[in-house]
Design a protein around this motif. Structure first.
Motif, PDB file in Angstrom:
ATOM      1  N   ASN A 157       0.834  -1.201   0.000  1.00 38.33           N
ATOM      2  CA  ASN A 157       0.000   0.000   0.000  1.00 38.33           C
ATOM      3  C   ASN A 157       0.872   1.257   0.000  1.00 38.33           C
ATOM      4  O   ASN A 157       1.555   1.523   0.998  1.00 38.33           O
ATOM      5  CB  ASN A 157      -0.919   0.026   1.228  1.00 38.33           C
ATOM      6  CG  ASN A 157      -1.986  -1.043   1.175  1.00 38.33           C
ATOM      7  OD1 ASN A 157      -2.653  -1.205   0.158  1.00 38.33           O
ATOM      8  ND2 ASN A 157      -2.132  -1.791   2.253  1.00 38.33           N
ATOM      9  N   THR A 161      -1.999   6.365  -0.160  1.00 34.06           N
ATOM     10  CA  THR A 161      -3.350   5.791  -0.097  1.00 34.06           C
ATOM     11  C   THR A 161      -3.921   5.781   1.320  1.00 34.06           C
ATOM     12  O   THR A 161      -5.024   5.277   1.525  1.00 34.06           O
ATOM     13  CB  THR A 161      -3.355   4.350  -0.636  1.00 34.06           C
ATOM     14  OG1 THR A 161      -2.483   3.537   0.177  1.00 34.06           O
ATOM     15  CG2 THR A 161      -2.892   4.306  -2.079  1.00 34.06           C
ATOM     16  N   SER A 162      -3.212   6.326   2.281  1.00 35.46           N
ATOM     17  CA  SER A 162      -3.709   6.297   3.667  1.00 35.46           C
ATOM     18  C   SER A 162      -5.022   7.062   3.808  1.00 35.46           C
ATOM     19  O   SER A 162      -5.908   6.667   4.572  1.00 35.46           O
ATOM     20  CB  SER A 162      -2.661   6.865   4.622  1.00 35.46           C
ATOM     21  OG  SER A 162      -2.371   8.212   4.294  1.00 35.46           O
ATOM     22  N   ARG A 165      -7.978   5.085   2.431  1.00 33.06           N
ATOM     23  CA  ARG A 165      -8.185   3.940   3.307  1.00 33.06           C
ATOM     24  C   ARG A 165      -9.028   4.349   4.509  1.00 33.06           C
ATOM     25  O   ARG A 165      -9.975   3.666   4.897  1.00 33.06           O
ATOM     26  CB  ARG A 165      -6.835   3.390   3.783  1.00 33.06           C
ATOM     27  CG  ARG A 165      -6.255   2.291   2.894  1.00 33.06           C
ATOM     28  CD  ARG A 165      -4.957   1.770   3.456  1.00 33.06           C
ATOM     29  NE  ARG A 165      -3.837   2.599   3.047  1.00 33.06           N
ATOM     30  CZ  ARG A 165      -2.625   2.538   3.591  1.00 33.06           C
ATOM     31  NH1 ARG A 165      -2.388   1.702   4.576  1.00 33.06           N
ATOM     32  NH2 ARG A 165      -1.645   3.299   3.149  1.00 33.06           N
ATOM     33  N   ASP A 166      -8.662   5.482   5.094  1.00 31.80           N
ATOM     34  CA  ASP A 166      -9.410   5.972   6.263  1.00 31.80           C
ATOM     35  C   ASP A 166     -10.850   6.320   5.888  1.00 31.80           C
ATOM     36  O   ASP A 166     -11.757   6.212   6.708  1.00 31.80           O
ATOM     37  CB  ASP A 166      -8.713   7.202   6.854  1.00 31.80           C
ATOM     38  CG  ASP A 166      -7.358   6.861   7.462  1.00 31.80           C
ATOM     39  OD1 ASP A 166      -7.134   5.671   7.750  1.00 31.80           O
ATOM     40  OD2 ASP A 166      -6.532   7.773   7.621  1.00 31.80           O
ATOM     41  N   GLY A 168     -12.648   4.768   3.735  1.00 31.47           N
ATOM     42  CA  GLY A 168     -13.387   3.587   3.293  1.00 31.47           C
ATOM     43  C   GLY A 168     -13.590   3.534   1.795  1.00 31.47           C
ATOM     44  O   GLY A 168     -14.514   2.875   1.310  1.00 31.47           O
ATOM     45  N   ARG A 169     -12.715   4.199   1.051  1.00 26.42           N
ATOM     46  CA  ARG A 169     -12.856   4.244  -0.403  1.00 26.42           C
ATOM     47  C   ARG A 169     -11.635   3.664  -1.119  1.00 26.42           C
ATOM     48  O   ARG A 169     -11.301   4.053  -2.236  1.00 26.42           O
ATOM     49  CB  ARG A 169     -13.103   5.682  -0.865  1.00 26.42           C
ATOM     50  CG  ARG A 169     -14.442   6.236  -0.362  1.00 26.42           C
ATOM     51  CD  ARG A 169     -14.786   7.574  -0.944  1.00 26.42           C
ATOM     52  NE  ARG A 169     -16.131   7.982  -0.561  1.00 26.42           N
ATOM     53  CZ  ARG A 169     -17.241   7.623  -1.197  1.00 26.42           C
ATOM     54  NH1 ARG A 169     -17.152   6.840  -2.269  1.00 26.42           N
ATOM     55  NH2 ARG A 169     -18.425   8.034  -0.780  1.00 26.42           N
ATOM     56  N   TYR A 170     -11.000   2.717  -0.461  1.00 24.32           N
ATOM     57  CA  TYR A 170      -9.779   2.120  -1.014  1.00 24.32           C
ATOM     58  C   TYR A 170      -9.832   0.612  -0.844  1.00 24.32           C
ATOM     59  O   TYR A 170     -10.089   0.112   0.260  1.00 24.32           O
ATOM     60  CB  TYR A 170      -8.561   2.698  -0.296  1.00 24.32           C
ATOM     61  CG  TYR A 170      -7.237   2.083  -0.703  1.00 24.32           C
ATOM     62  CD1 TYR A 170      -6.656   2.375  -1.936  1.00 24.32           C
ATOM     63  CD2 TYR A 170      -6.563   1.219   0.165  1.00 24.32           C
ATOM     64  CE1 TYR A 170      -5.437   1.830  -2.286  1.00 24.32           C
ATOM     65  CE2 TYR A 170      -5.345   0.668  -0.179  1.00 24.32           C
ATOM     66  CZ  TYR A 170      -4.776   0.973  -1.404  1.00 24.32           C
ATOM     67  OH  TYR A 170      -3.565   0.427  -1.760  1.00 24.32           O
ATOM     68  N   ALA A 172      -7.498  -2.454  -0.906  1.00 25.83           N
ATOM     69  CA  ALA A 172      -6.070  -2.720  -0.863  1.00 25.83           C
ATOM     70  C   ALA A 172      -5.671  -3.937  -1.686  1.00 25.83           C
ATOM     71  O   ALA A 172      -4.600  -3.969  -2.285  1.00 25.83           O
ATOM     72  CB  ALA A 172      -5.619  -2.910   0.586  1.00 25.83           C
ATOM     73  N   HIS A 366     -13.870   5.393  -5.872  1.00 27.34           N
ATOM     74  CA  HIS A 366     -13.000   4.462  -5.161  1.00 27.34           C
ATOM     75  C   HIS A 366     -11.664   4.317  -5.882  1.00 27.34           C
ATOM     76  O   HIS A 366     -11.563   4.564  -7.090  1.00 27.34           O
ATOM     77  CB  HIS A 366     -13.656   3.083  -5.050  1.00 27.34           C
ATOM     78  CG  HIS A 366     -14.797   3.016  -4.099  1.00 27.34           C
ATOM     79  ND1 HIS A 366     -16.060   3.480  -4.402  1.00 27.34           N
ATOM     80  CD2 HIS A 366     -14.874   2.541  -2.826  1.00 27.34           C
ATOM     81  CE1 HIS A 366     -16.867   3.287  -3.375  1.00 27.34           C
ATOM     82  NE2 HIS A 366     -16.178   2.721  -2.402  1.00 27.34           N
ATOM     83  N   ASN A 369      -6.222  -0.985  -5.588  1.00 31.22           N
ATOM     84  CA  ASN A 369      -4.785  -1.236  -5.721  1.00 31.22           C
ATOM     85  C   ASN A 369      -4.556  -2.436  -6.638  1.00 31.22           C
ATOM     86  O   ASN A 369      -4.824  -3.573  -6.268  1.00 31.22           O
ATOM     87  CB  ASN A 369      -4.163  -1.495  -4.348  1.00 31.22           C
ATOM     88  CG  ASN A 369      -2.648  -1.576  -4.406  1.00 31.22           C
ATOM     89  OD1 ASN A 369      -2.044  -1.531  -5.467  1.00 31.22           O
ATOM     90  ND2 ASN A 369      -2.033  -1.680  -3.240  1.00 31.22           N
TER      91      ASN A 369
END
Length: 458
Positions: A157, A161-162, A165-166, A168-170, A172, A366, A369
């Motif tokens: 990751n 991308t942090s 991720r926080d 909720g749109r990633y 991994a 979104h 990855n």
């Protein structure tokens, strides 16, 4: 009883178990551990989608070195009309491997015990010249030999991308299960990466009815290339091998030779794919001739181009992929992410285009990855891997490509000394051999290792 523990039951672990069961003597116990899912499928062949095709023709996908038509015969009973040049669904290959393992278990010699356990191995320690393997439920096995056969780990990751991720749109790892994030059919999506994973994800989204734009971002914009439908010629191998092995062991020298060979072949109406195929048997030699500095140069400048030309996709998959691009639904981009902002309904991604100082903003729902598997075990937060590293039982490749082994696939410890009771087989052999991620190579490594271990502990 003499005991072998195999950790990992994807292609490498399953085929090693099959070959070992055929070679071992009575009085042997085989324990096959798999963290989750069905034995013998792994991530690659666990898909349920019929649109995910093998990237290698059926005629080259036998799991058994000494039976080159084994998978083809299996296909002919399931898909009449299959030819050696056919590209069949990956889920069919998963069924094939499951059946192969079941047959090996059924036909093994009397006095051979085979256990499959769906669990996680937590630790491995040496005990009086043997191995003590502890699994998640607290049980322990004392093994004469342990074979690590884990495959690919989830993509790394990137730090950038942090934020998504926080929010909720990633996503991994698109292969941690089917793509089930709540993406609305018309919502724009950004794929990080433009290789085989990105192609699979684009096809999966399309199959699920997604109709919104899909952006495919990579640093160089290099896209997958297709196999051709017709069979190749085989009269160029000698010239290719001689030219490359007689060239200087540098990336630039290899590149110049390859370009010269491709140009010469084109004058004789020989396709570039035949030149790449001719390199395959000597890839390990070419890799091992390179110094570490040259290997780093290859990874930085040439790997993405080599991967695109060497690891091609089925013609049907490429046609569907190309159609999405032509229709404007899939939009390849070359550049880097400079920043990401969270919006009320999605993300604003700031992208600097390759070769330009301009930064443009792209609004998407979104980010997925698709950068491919992570082979750098220093970046893997897996309980067993962390424990093996702390104990000094494994030595990581300095280039982040996998595990260091010797020529017999014995794992090297932190002092580069082979551990007699510990071996590895799987895609992380690329640290030693480079060409170690596809079935034609892995099946040979699995067979040779299984035969060696059967002789040693028998």
């Amino acid at each position: 009883m003499n005991t072998l523990v195999i950790i990992g039951a994807g292609f490498s672990g399953a085929v090693t178990a099959v070959q070992f069961l055929q070679a071992c003597n009575p009085g042997t116990r085989v324990v096959l551990l798999n963290r989750s899912g069905e034995m013998a499928r792994g991530l690659a062949y666990g898909t349920s989608s019929s649109r995910h095709l093998l990237n290698v023709p059926a005629g080259n996908m036998s799991a058994l070195v000494d039976q080159p038509d084994h998978f083809l015969r299996f296909c002919e009973t399931r898909l009449p009309g299959t030819t050696p040049a056919s590209f069949v669904p990956r889920k069919l290959y998963g069924e094939y491997l499951c059946g192969l393992l079941a047959d090996a278990e059924h036909n093994c010699r009397d006095g051979v015990s085979f256990e499959r356990i769906t669990t996680e191995a937590h630790s491995i320690e040496e005990q009086n010249g043997k191995a003590r393997v502890r699994i998640a439920d607290g049980r322990e096995f004392i093994a004469d030999h342990v074979i690590l056969a884990f495959g690919n780990f989830s993509p790394f990751n990137p730090t950038i991308t942090s934020i998504p991720r926080d929010a909720g749109r990633y996503l991994a790892d698109p292969w941690s299960g089917e793509i089930e994030v709540p993406i609305k059919p018309q919502a724009p999506v950004l794929l990080l990466g433009a290789g085989l994973t990105a192609l699979d994800v684009a096809l999966t989204l399309d199959q699920q009815g997604h109709s919104g734009p899909v952006y495919m971002l990579s640093r160089r914009g290099v896209q997958p290339l297709p196999h051709r439908s017709s069979r190749h010629v085989d009269n160029v191998a000698g010239d290719v091998v001689q030219a490359l092995l007689s060239s200087a062991p540098t990336v630039l020298s290899y590149l110049r030779q390859m370009r010269s060979l491709v140009r010469a072949a084109a004058r004789d109406d020989v396709d570039w794919r035949d030149i790449v195929a001719a390199v395959r048997p000597i890839t390990a030699q070419l890799w091992q001739r390179l110094s570490e500095a040259e290997r780093r140069r290859f990874l930085r400048h040439m790997q993405v181009y080599w991967d695109a030309h060497r690891h091609r996709v089925a013609p049907a998959s490429y046609a569907a992929f190309s159609a999405q691009i032509e229709q404007g639904r899939l939009k390849p981009m070359a550049g880097r992410i400079h920043g990401i902002d969270v919006l009320p309904g999605g993300l604003s991604v700031h992208i600097g285009a390759r070769g330009s100082a301009l930064v443009e903003s792209l609004e998407v729902s979104h980010i997925i990855n698709c950068t491919g598997p992570n082979s750098n075990l220093a970046r893997v937060d897996d309980r067993l891997i962390v424990q093996l590293r702390k104990m000094g039982l494994i030595r990581l490749d300095s280039l982040g490509l996998g595990i260091c082994v010797d020529e017999s696939l014995s794992v090297l410890d932190q002092h580069a000394v082979p551990v007699k009771w510990l071996s590895y087989v799987g895609p992380m052999l690329k640290a030693q051999f480079w060409e170690a991620t596809a079935v034609p190579e892995l099946r040979r490594y699995a067979r040779d290792l299984a035969v060696r271990v059967a002789a040693e502990i028998g």
